[in-house]
Each structure stands twice: as C-alpha cells, then as structure tokens.
Design a protein around this motif. Structure first.
Motif, mmCIF file in Angstrom:
data_model
loop_
_atom_site.group_PDB
_atom_site.id
_atom_site.type_symbol
_atom_site.label_atom_id
_atom_site.label_comp_id
_atom_site.label_asym_id
_atom_site.label_seq_id
_atom_site.Cartn_x
_atom_site.Cartn_y
_atom_site.Cartn_z
ATOM 1 N N LEU A 31 -44.434 -88.078 -77.005
ATOM 2 C CA LEU A 31 -43.537 -86.918 -77.035
ATOM 3 C C LEU A 31 -43.643 -86.103 -75.749
ATOM 4 C CD1 LEU A 31 -44.101 -85.834 -80.733
ATOM 5 C CD2 LEU A 31 -42.060 -86.919 -79.774
ATOM 6 N N LEU A 32 -44.861 -85.892 -75.282
ATOM 7 C CA LEU A 32 -45.031 -85.139 -74.038
ATOM 8 C C LEU A 32 -44.429 -85.889 -72.855
ATOM 9 C CD1 LEU A 32 -48.655 -83.792 -74.537
ATOM 10 C CD2 LEU A 32 -46.538 -82.461 -74.580
ATOM 11 N N SER A 33 -44.628 -87.200 -72.810
ATOM 12 C CA SER A 33 -44.053 -88.006 -71.723
ATOM 13 C C SER A 33 -42.531 -87.925 -71.717
ATOM 14 C CB SER A 33 -44.479 -89.473 -71.857
ATOM 15 O OG SER A 33 -45.860 -89.601 -71.721
ATOM 16 N N GLU A 34 -41.938 -88.010 -72.912
ATOM 17 C CA GLU A 34 -40.481 -87.907 -73.013
ATOM 18 C C GLU A 34 -39.989 -86.535 -72.548
ATOM 19 O OE1 GLU A 34 -37.944 -90.212 -73.974
ATOM 20 O OE2 GLU A 34 -39.651 -91.449 -73.425
ATOM 21 N N CYS A 35 -40.691 -85.493 -72.924
ATOM 22 C CA CYS A 35 -40.301 -84.140 -72.499
ATOM 23 C C CYS A 35 -40.368 -84.006 -70.985
ATOM 24 C CB CYS A 35 -41.196 -83.088 -73.161
ATOM 25 S SG CYS A 35 -40.869 -82.882 -74.910
ATOM 26 N N VAL A 36 -41.412 -84.515 -70.386
ATOM 27 C CA VAL A 36 -41.556 -84.448 -68.917
ATOM 28 C C VAL A 36 -40.449 -85.254 -68.250
ATOM 29 C CG1 VAL A 36 -43.025 -85.131 -66.978
ATOM 30 C CG2 VAL A 36 -44.024 -83.968 -68.940
ATOM 31 N N ARG A 37 -40.160 -86.445 -68.775
ATOM 32 C CA ARG A 37 -39.100 -87.287 -68.220
ATOM 33 C C ARG A 37 -37.745 -86.585 -68.313
ATOM 34 N NH1 ARG A 37 -39.946 -92.575 -70.934
ATOM 35 N NH2 ARG A 37 -41.943 -91.830 -70.377
ATOM 36 N N ASN A 38 -37.453 -85.977 -69.454
ATOM 37 C CA ASN A 38 -36.178 -85.273 -69.627
ATOM 38 C C ASN A 38 -36.098 -84.050 -68.712
ATOM 39 O OD1 ASN A 38 -35.198 -87.042 -71.547
ATOM 40 N ND2 ASN A 38 -36.011 -85.876 -73.255
ATOM 41 N N ARG A 39 -37.199 -83.370 -68.511
ATOM 42 C CA ARG A 39 -37.225 -82.210 -67.632
ATOM 43 C C ARG A 39 -36.907 -82.618 -66.198
ATOM 44 N NH1 ARG A 39 -40.996 -79.278 -64.442
ATOM 45 N NH2 ARG A 39 -40.609 -77.048 -64.552
ATOM 46 N N LYS A 40 -37.448 -83.765 -65.768
ATOM 47 C CA LYS A 40 -37.202 -84.243 -64.405
ATOM 48 C C LYS A 40 -35.741 -84.648 -64.196
ATOM 49 C CE LYS A 40 -41.837 -85.847 -63.310
ATOM 50 N NZ LYS A 40 -42.680 -87.003 -62.989
ATOM 51 N N LYS A 41 -35.090 -85.126 -65.253
ATOM 52 C CA LYS A 41 -33.692 -85.527 -65.166
ATOM 53 C C LYS A 41 -32.776 -84.315 -64.995
ATOM 54 C CE LYS A 41 -33.944 -89.723 -67.937
ATOM 55 N NZ LYS A 41 -33.550 -90.349 -69.215
#
Length: 80
Positions: free
Chosen positions: A69-79
C-alpha cells in the motif's frame, strides 16, 4: 571426443555460466531485500483488522500488505 560431444560440452559450460549469473543476481536481490528498514507503526484495532482482511484476500502478510500500500501511494504521488 568427437564433434558432437564437444558441442554438448560447450553447451553445458554455457548453461553453467548462465546458472552462475542467475545465482549472483538472486543473491544480490536477497541482499537488497535484507537491507529493508524497520519501523514501528501504531494502528487502531479497526484499521488493523481491515488491513489484515485485505492482506488475506491478496494472499499477503500484513507487513507485505502495508508495504504494498505504501509503495502504491508513493508511485501514485510521483505520477501526479
């Protein structure tokens, strides 16, 4: 040794070389995974239960689910 045996020996040596390379890469990945940082996380019981149920649905451990979940949040934030 005839020509056919030599070809087979060369193939065997090539396969061994490829296997050694794969083992090196696997070791590097394992070493990188061991380098993970640890942290203490406090959650409410209701949030813990929700994450635990979600992790079970996704066939992950609770720690694995939180990391996902944290990885997905970081990935979405970078997008964005």
């Amino acid at each position: 040794m005839d020509k056919r045996e030599q070809e087979l020996q060369q193939r065997l040596e090539k396969l061994k070389s490829m296997e050694d390379e794969i083992k090196k890469k696997e070791k590097a990945i394992k070493d990188k995974e061991k380098a993970k940082k640890q942290m203490i996380l406090r959650l409410s019981p209701s949030l813990w239960n929700e994450i635990a149920a979600w992790a079970e649905d996704d066939f992950r451990s609770i720690n694995g689910q939180v990391e996902y979940l944290l990885s997905e949040c970081v990935r979405n934030r970078k997008k964005g």
